[in-house]
Design a protein around this motif. Structure first.
Motif, PDB file in Angstrom:
ATOM      1  N   PRO A 147      -8.678  10.253  -0.705  1.00 22.49           N
ATOM      2  CA  PRO A 147      -8.502   9.399   0.373  1.00 22.49           C
ATOM      3  C   PRO A 147      -8.950  10.234   1.766  1.00 22.49           C
ATOM      4  O   PRO A 147      -8.189  10.871   2.415  1.00 22.49           O
ATOM      5  CB  PRO A 147      -7.051   8.939   0.617  1.00 22.49           C
ATOM      6  N   SER A 162       1.830   6.994   7.739  1.00 23.06           N
ATOM      7  CA  SER A 162       1.966   8.002   6.572  1.00 23.06           C
ATOM      8  C   SER A 162       2.625   9.222   7.318  1.00 23.06           C
ATOM      9  O   SER A 162       2.331   9.369   8.355  1.00 23.06           O
ATOM     10  CB  SER A 162       0.751   8.217   5.982  1.00 23.06           C
ATOM     11  N   CYS A 175       0.715  -1.335   0.242  1.00 23.18           N
ATOM     12  CA  CYS A 175      -0.092   0.026  -0.160  1.00 23.18           C
ATOM     13  C   CYS A 175       0.918   1.255  -0.057  1.00 23.18           C
ATOM     14  O   CYS A 175       1.769   1.184   0.822  1.00 23.18           O
ATOM     15  CB  CYS A 175      -0.761   0.114   1.106  1.00 23.18           C
ATOM     16  N   ILE A 176       0.668   2.195  -0.951  1.00 27.08           N
ATOM     17  CA  ILE A 176       1.672   3.275  -0.897  1.00 27.08           C
ATOM     18  C   ILE A 176       0.782   4.394  -0.785  1.00 27.08           C
ATOM     19  O   ILE A 176      -0.396   4.856  -1.519  1.00 27.08           O
ATOM     20  CB  ILE A 176       2.433   3.424  -2.081  1.00 27.08           C
ATOM     21  N   ASP A 231       2.137  12.331   6.410  1.00 32.61           N
ATOM     22  CA  ASP A 231       1.488  13.312   6.532  1.00 32.61           C
ATOM     23  C   ASP A 231       0.400  13.284   7.658  1.00 32.61           C
ATOM     24  O   ASP A 231       0.493  14.087   8.532  1.00 32.61           O
ATOM     25  CB  ASP A 231       0.712  13.760   5.078  1.00 32.61           C
ATOM     26  N   TYR A 232      -0.531  12.241   7.805  1.00 34.03           N
ATOM     27  CA  TYR A 232      -1.400  12.573   8.682  1.00 34.03           C
ATOM     28  C   TYR A 232      -1.060  11.468  10.066  1.00 34.03           C
ATOM     29  O   TYR A 232      -1.499  11.498  10.812  1.00 34.03           O
ATOM     30  CB  TYR A 232      -2.779  11.690   8.288  1.00 34.03           C
ATOM     31  N   TYR A 283      -7.692  22.640  11.494  1.00 27.15           N
ATOM     32  CA  TYR A 283      -6.365  22.369  11.701  1.00 27.15           C
ATOM     33  C   TYR A 283      -5.683  23.434  12.374  1.00 27.15           C
ATOM     34  O   TYR A 283      -6.201  24.781  11.962  1.00 27.15           O
ATOM     35  CB  TYR A 283      -5.672  22.072  10.206  1.00 27.15           C
ATOM     36  N   GLY A 321       3.461   1.036   5.236  1.00 31.64           N
ATOM     37  CA  GLY A 321       4.496   1.531   6.067  1.00 31.64           C
ATOM     38  C   GLY A 321       4.055   1.703   7.397  1.00 31.64           C
ATOM     39  O   GLY A 321       2.749   1.360   7.706  1.00 31.64           O
ATOM     40  N   ASP A 346       6.763   3.520   2.966  1.00 30.11           N
ATOM     41  CA  ASP A 346       6.117   2.648   1.839  1.00 30.11           C
ATOM     42  C   ASP A 346       7.204   2.290   1.041  1.00 30.11           C
ATOM     43  O   ASP A 346       7.242   1.093   0.448  1.00 30.11           O
ATOM     44  CB  ASP A 346       5.198   3.359   1.343  1.00 30.11           C
ATOM     45  N   VAL A 351      -4.985   4.799  -2.894  1.00 26.00           N
ATOM     46  CA  VAL A 351      -6.192   5.419  -2.852  1.00 26.00           C
ATOM     47  C   VAL A 351      -6.002   6.796  -3.301  1.00 26.00           C
ATOM     48  O   VAL A 351      -5.479   7.471  -2.396  1.00 26.00           O
ATOM     49  CB  VAL A 351      -7.179   5.247  -1.701  1.00 26.00           C
ATOM     50  N   GLY A 358      -1.324   8.676  11.154  1.00 31.01           N
ATOM     51  CA  GLY A 358      -2.273   7.868  11.919  1.00 31.01           C
ATOM     52  C   GLY A 358      -1.779   6.303  12.276  1.00 31.01           C
ATOM     53  O   GLY A 358      -2.214   6.000  13.367  1.00 31.01           O
ATOM     54  N   SER A 359      -0.969   5.546  11.617  1.00 28.12           N
ATOM     55  CA  SER A 359      -0.597   4.361  12.016  1.00 28.12           C
ATOM     56  C   SER A 359      -2.057   3.514  12.063  1.00 28.12           C
ATOM     57  O   SER A 359      -2.089   2.668  12.958  1.00 28.12           O
ATOM     58  CB  SER A 359       0.285   4.438  13.233  1.00 28.12           C
ATOM     59  N   LYS A 360      -2.615   3.807  11.184  1.00 29.53           N
ATOM     60  CA  LYS A 360      -4.055   3.272  11.397  1.00 29.53           C
ATOM     61  C   LYS A 360      -4.444   1.791  10.207  1.00 29.53           C
ATOM     62  O   LYS A 360      -5.078   1.023  10.481  1.00 29.53           O
ATOM     63  CB  LYS A 360      -5.161   4.040  11.477  1.00 29.53           C
ATOM     64  N   VAL A 361      -4.004   2.245   8.927  1.00 36.28           N
ATOM     65  CA  VAL A 361      -4.391   1.471   7.978  1.00 36.28           C
ATOM     66  C   VAL A 361      -4.119   0.142   8.147  1.00 36.28           C
ATOM     67  O   VAL A 361      -4.959  -0.823   7.957  1.00 36.28           O
ATOM     68  CB  VAL A 361      -3.668   2.304   6.600  1.00 36.28           C
TER      69      VAL A 361
HETATM   70  C1  LIG Z   1      -6.223  16.143  -0.694  1.00 37.57           C
HETATM   71  C2  LIG Z   1      -6.008  15.230   0.289  1.00 37.57           C
HETATM   72  C3  LIG Z   1      -6.940  15.256   1.689  1.00 37.57           C
HETATM   73  C4  LIG Z   1      -6.703  14.658   2.628  1.00 37.57           C
HETATM   74  N1  LIG Z   1      -7.392  15.117   3.568  1.00 37.57           N
HETATM   75  C5  LIG Z   1      -7.247  14.152   4.862  1.00 37.57           C
HETATM   76  C6  LIG Z   1      -7.875  14.327   6.054  1.00 37.57           C
HETATM   77  O1  LIG Z   1      -8.479  15.491   6.163  1.00 37.57           O
HETATM   78  N2  LIG Z   1      -7.748  13.585   7.091  1.00 37.57           N
HETATM   79  C7  LIG Z   1      -7.164  12.278   6.911  1.00 37.57           C
HETATM   80  O2  LIG Z   1      -7.077  11.635   7.782  1.00 37.57           O
HETATM   81  N3  LIG Z   1      -6.450  11.988   5.548  1.00 37.57           N
HETATM   82  C8  LIG Z   1      -6.609  12.792   4.774  1.00 37.57           C
HETATM   83  N4  LIG Z   1      -6.255  12.462   3.464  1.00 37.57           N
HETATM   84  C9  LIG Z   1      -5.409  11.083   3.312  1.00 37.57           C
HETATM   85  C10 LIG Z   1      -4.293  10.965   3.934  1.00 37.57           C
HETATM   86  O3  LIG Z   1      -3.419  11.386   3.081  1.00 37.57           O
HETATM   87  C11 LIG Z   1      -4.009   9.530   4.227  1.00 37.57           C
HETATM   88  O4  LIG Z   1      -4.195   8.561   2.992  1.00 37.57           O
HETATM   89  C12 LIG Z   1      -4.966   8.769   5.036  1.00 37.57           C
HETATM   90  O5  LIG Z   1      -5.513   9.759   6.064  1.00 37.57           O
HETATM   91  C13 LIG Z   1      -4.343   7.775   5.927  1.00 37.57           C
HETATM   92  O6  LIG Z   1      -3.528   8.383   6.651  1.00 37.57           O
HETATM   93  P1  LIG Z   1      -2.937   7.714   8.084  1.00 37.57           P
HETATM   94  O7  LIG Z   1      -2.047   8.751   8.552  1.00 37.57           O
HETATM   95  O8  LIG Z   1      -4.016   7.372   9.109  1.00 37.57           O
HETATM   96  O9  LIG Z   1      -2.353   6.336   7.487  1.00 37.57           O
HETATM   97  P2  LIG Z   1      -1.244   5.591   8.208  1.00 37.57           P
HETATM   98  O10 LIG Z   1      -2.341   4.502   8.792  1.00 37.57           O
HETATM   99  O11 LIG Z   1      -0.332   6.275   9.137  1.00 37.57           O
HETATM  100  O12 LIG Z   1      -0.568   5.039   6.922  1.00 37.57           O
HETATM  101  C14 LIG Z   1      -0.176   3.639   7.108  1.00 37.57           C
HETATM  102  C15 LIG Z   1       0.094   3.096   5.696  1.00 37.57           C
HETATM  103  O13 LIG Z   1      -1.005   3.050   5.178  1.00 37.57           O
HETATM  104  C16 LIG Z   1      -0.931   3.116   3.728  1.00 37.57           C
HETATM  105  N5  LIG Z   1      -1.599   3.908   3.131  1.00 37.57           N
HETATM  106  C17 LIG Z   1      -2.097   5.460   3.930  1.00 37.57           C
HETATM  107  N6  LIG Z   1      -2.682   6.113   2.822  1.00 37.57           N
HETATM  108  C18 LIG Z   1      -2.882   5.292   1.763  1.00 37.57           C
HETATM  109  C19 LIG Z   1      -3.366   5.659   0.587  1.00 37.57           C
HETATM  110  N7  LIG Z   1      -4.105   6.872   0.291  1.00 37.57           N
HETATM  111  N8  LIG Z   1      -3.379   4.609  -0.356  1.00 37.57           N
HETATM  112  C20 LIG Z   1      -2.757   3.418  -0.209  1.00 37.57           C
HETATM  113  N9  LIG Z   1      -2.350   3.215   0.864  1.00 37.57           N
HETATM  114  C21 LIG Z   1      -2.094   4.041   1.927  1.00 37.57           C
HETATM  115  C22 LIG Z   1       0.512   3.126   3.638  1.00 37.57           C
HETATM  116  O14 LIG Z   1       1.042   2.279   3.267  1.00 37.57           O
HETATM  117  C23 LIG Z   1       1.136   3.966   4.738  1.00 37.57           C
HETATM  118  O15 LIG Z   1       2.500   4.013   5.049  1.00 37.57           O
HETATM  119  C24 LIG Z   1      -5.929  13.399   2.417  1.00 37.57           C
HETATM  120  C25 LIG Z   1      -5.517  13.152   1.342  1.00 37.57           C
HETATM  121  C26 LIG Z   1      -5.469  14.067   0.216  1.00 37.57           C
HETATM  122  C27 LIG Z   1      -4.856  13.730  -1.261  1.00 37.57           C
END
Ligand SMILES: Cc1cc2nc3c(=O)[nH]c(=O)nc-3n(C[C@H](O)[C@H](O)[C@H](O)COP(=O)(O)OP(=O)(O)OC[C@H]3O[C@@H](n4cnc5c(N)ncnc54)[C@H](O)[C@@H]3O)c2cc1C
Length: 246
Positions: A90, A118, A7-8, A120-121, A215, A115, A40, A63, A123-126
């Motif tokens: 996403p 991510s 997953c990227i 950016d957010y 935010y 990974g 990732d 996604v 979360g360590s949740k996916v």
């Molecule tokens: C324009 C835009 C706005 C967004 N707004 C928000 C927002 O308001 N709130 C929010 O929570 N998220 C938002 N996102 C999505 C964010 O980038 C993450 O995809 C999503 O929230 C998961 O983040 P996480 O920190 O919980 O993931 P984590 O659980 O930290 O990610 C762990 C792993 O999950 C996989 N993963 C994460 N995202 C994706 C993906 N999109 N596709 C495939 N694999 C993935 C990767 O392997 C990653 O290393 C936005 C994205 C975009 C492009």
């Protein structure tokens, strides 16, 4: 033949200046350089190592909207076999995990790597959500991954030591530093990435579970006091009267 799914996530470069729009409810993507999430890259590198020499295939899945395709092509250039983009913004980790899980239900894999988070957010949740949605084991923040025909062995760092776990396939693992060294794409990889399969699939309906209220960026840093190396008494005084740490 081992089938691995990585997953990227397409994330802002770490040097990005963070600003918000829409009354502080949306991240402002204007002028932002996006990159493949560094964790990732680690997961992808290990997947490629494990399948090297015809031992299997590596599919990457994202996604995201069409603008993530440059990042997907980078993953293909590094060495992924093919790619899937689920064509949606996403919304949050639940949305991402649900879409990826639905894809996996229709296209099973032996091993699903993410990974550790991510960047950016954060979360360590996916990974955990994927395990739950697919009813298979998931293991977070792994530092090492080895496989045999029947099962895998992973290592996790824990307070004061390490944890070694064996897991039967299929399972989900969130990869951290140590699992592999990221790979740099070579010219052949970059050329072949252009023609490798990238399937675009439409998302399924998912109930929205979260809403961003607002935010905030951190408060600007306070002024820095430079104390001359010749004046330790001044340093002690400031630590006492201003920083109030002694
Ligand atoms: C324009 C835009 C706005 C967004 N707004 C928000 C927002 O308001 N709130 C929010 O929570 N998220 C938002 N996102 C999505 C964010 O980038 C993450 O995809 C999503 O929230 C998961 O983040 P996480 O920190 O919980 O993931 P984590 O659980 O930290 O990610 C762990 C792993 O999950 C996989 N993963 C994460 N995202 C994706 C993906 N999109 N596709 C495939 N694999 C993935 C990767 O392997 C990653 O290393 C936005 C994205 C975009 C492009």
């Amino acid at each position: 033949m081992m089938k691995i799914l990585v997953c990227i996530s397409n994330v802002p470069d770490t040097t990005t200046k963070i600003t918000f729009t829409d009354n502080n409810t949306q991240f402002n993507t204007n002028g932002v350089q996006f990159i493949l999430n560094p964790y990732d890259e680690i997961a992808l590198a290990r997947a490629i190592e494990l399948t090297d020499g015809g031992k299997g295939s590596v599919t990457v899945i994202n996604v995201g909207e069409v603008n993530t395709e440059a990042t997907i092509r980078k993953a293909l250039a590094i060495g992924a076999t093919d790619a899937v983009r689920i064509n949606a913004k996403p919304h949050d980790a639940w949305y991402v995990a649900y879409q990826v899980a639905e894809h996996i239900k229709a296209n099973p894999f032996d091993l699903i790597l993410t990974g550790r988070e991510s960047i950016d957010y954060n979360g360590s949740k996916v990974a955990g959500m994927l395990g739950e949605l697919l009813d298979i084991p998931s293991v977070s923040i792994i530092k090492k991954l080895d496989v045999t025909d029947a099962e895998a062995t992973v290592e996790r760092e824990i307070e004061g030591g390490k944890e070694v776990i064996t897991i039967p396939f299929p399972f989900v693992a969130g990869c951290a530093e140590g699992v592999a060294e990221p790979k740099i794409p070579n010219m052949r990889g970059i050329m072949s990435a252009r023609t490798k399969p990238l399937a675009v699939v439409e998302p399924v309906e998912v109930q929205t579970l979260s809403e961003i209220i607002s935010y905030e960026t951190p408060a600007p840093r306070g002024q820095v006091n430079l104390v001359s190396a010749d004046d330790p008494a001044k340093l002690v005084e400031l630590l006492h009267t201003q920083a109030r740490v002694i």
